[in-house]
Design an enzyme around this catalytic site. Sequence first.
Site, PDB file in Angstrom:
ATOM      1  N   HIS A  68       8.796   2.619   0.802  1.00 50.51           N
ATOM      2  CA  HIS A  68       8.694   1.295   1.581  1.00 50.51           C
ATOM      3  C   HIS A  68       9.298  -0.505   2.074  1.00 50.51           C
ATOM      4  O   HIS A  68       9.764  -0.935   2.717  1.00 50.51           O
ATOM      5  CB  HIS A  68       7.511   0.743   2.106  1.00 50.51           C
ATOM      6  CG  HIS A  68       6.252   2.226   1.673  1.00 50.51           C
ATOM      7  ND1 HIS A  68       6.139   2.578   3.673  1.00 50.51           N
ATOM      8  CD2 HIS A  68       5.250   3.058   1.195  1.00 50.51           C
ATOM      9  CE1 HIS A  68       4.880   3.654   3.170  1.00 50.51           C
ATOM     10  NE2 HIS A  68       4.987   3.873   1.880  1.00 50.51           N
ATOM     11  N   HIS A 180       0.326   4.884  -6.808  1.00 53.28           N
ATOM     12  CA  HIS A 180      -1.345   4.108  -6.916  1.00 53.28           C
ATOM     13  C   HIS A 180      -2.088   4.725  -7.939  1.00 53.28           C
ATOM     14  O   HIS A 180      -3.149   3.292  -7.288  1.00 53.28           O
ATOM     15  CB  HIS A 180      -1.530   3.812  -5.482  1.00 53.28           C
ATOM     16  CG  HIS A 180      -0.784   3.344  -4.271  1.00 53.28           C
ATOM     17  ND1 HIS A 180      -0.158   2.821  -3.351  1.00 53.28           N
ATOM     18  CD2 HIS A 180       1.216   2.933  -4.817  1.00 53.28           C
ATOM     19  CE1 HIS A 180       0.344   1.805  -2.466  1.00 53.28           C
ATOM     20  NE2 HIS A 180       1.458   2.772  -3.499  1.00 53.28           N
TER      21      HIS A 180
HETATM   22 FE   LIG Z   1       3.865   1.924  -3.599  1.00 53.67          FE
HETATM   23 FE   LIG Z   2       6.420   3.894  -2.433  1.00 53.79          FE
END
Ligand SMILES: [Fe+2]
Ligand SMILES: [Fe+2]
Length: 276
Positions: A68, A180
């Site tokens: 990202h 995550h």
């Molecule tokens: Fe992430």
């Molecule tokens: Fe990622």
Amino acid sequence: MRLLFLGDLLGRAGRNAVIDRLPALIVEYSLDFVVVNGENAAGGFGITEDILRQVLGAGADVVTTGNHVFDQREALVFAERHQRFLRPANYPAGTPGRGSGLYMARSGARVLVINAMGRVFMDALDDPFAVIDRELAACPLGEQADAVVVDFHAEASSEKQALAYHLDGRVSLVVGTHTHVPTSDYRVLPGGTAFQTDVGMCGDYQSVIGMNHDEPVRRFLHKVPGERFSPAEGPATIAGLTVEIDDATGLALAVAPLRLGGVLAEAIPAFPTPVP
Ligand SMILES: [Fe+2]
Ligand SMILES: [Fe+2]
């Protein structure tokens, strides 16, 4: 030296928890060096220069990223002028920014930080194993670097574990980011490298990987997008990994998770006791 690595900052909840608490954590645990993955800090997608400055201002020595990294397009520009901001090292030649850097810890140690991205269930990139080997050849542990931290941003547990054993004994820490979700397999490998398959995120865990759960659930049920994903804004858990590193060898003596606040917080030892 004492090192803290914090997982992906997820939106306002995650970044504010870290910005608020990191200065006191650095004092409380006598942290010499702090690395924070910031790839989801701006509304869950990328990071702005303003947020980057706030995270560095709170005491992070380096901010790493992942897939990202350029979601906020301004990162294409500021990545060039911030030495303490890293994007994956195995992006194509010519990509703005840098994938590694050598930094001075508060203890005076020289810390090499390398950010790389996996290729299993992710975008096709250069071979991360080869790229990291090249970085280490240019700046080996025990020679130009007193400690080496690798943030391996990857989806597959197998790829992260394979990289860790490939690097065992040559770096201080290999830590996985991107899923995550914190794994419970933090340990020191036989050669002295600390490792955790994934450190998790700093964000609201009452969510689907940090996002309000309604829209992800809808997409799994109906296979058509509705609204945009939005970060969950409930109380955040700060999820990280603490590592005690031998000043003489640069290898890990002990490793322990750090989890503060939010729904995942538990009575987990906040910092390891070094092996005598
Ligand atoms: Fe992430
Ligand atoms: Fe990622």
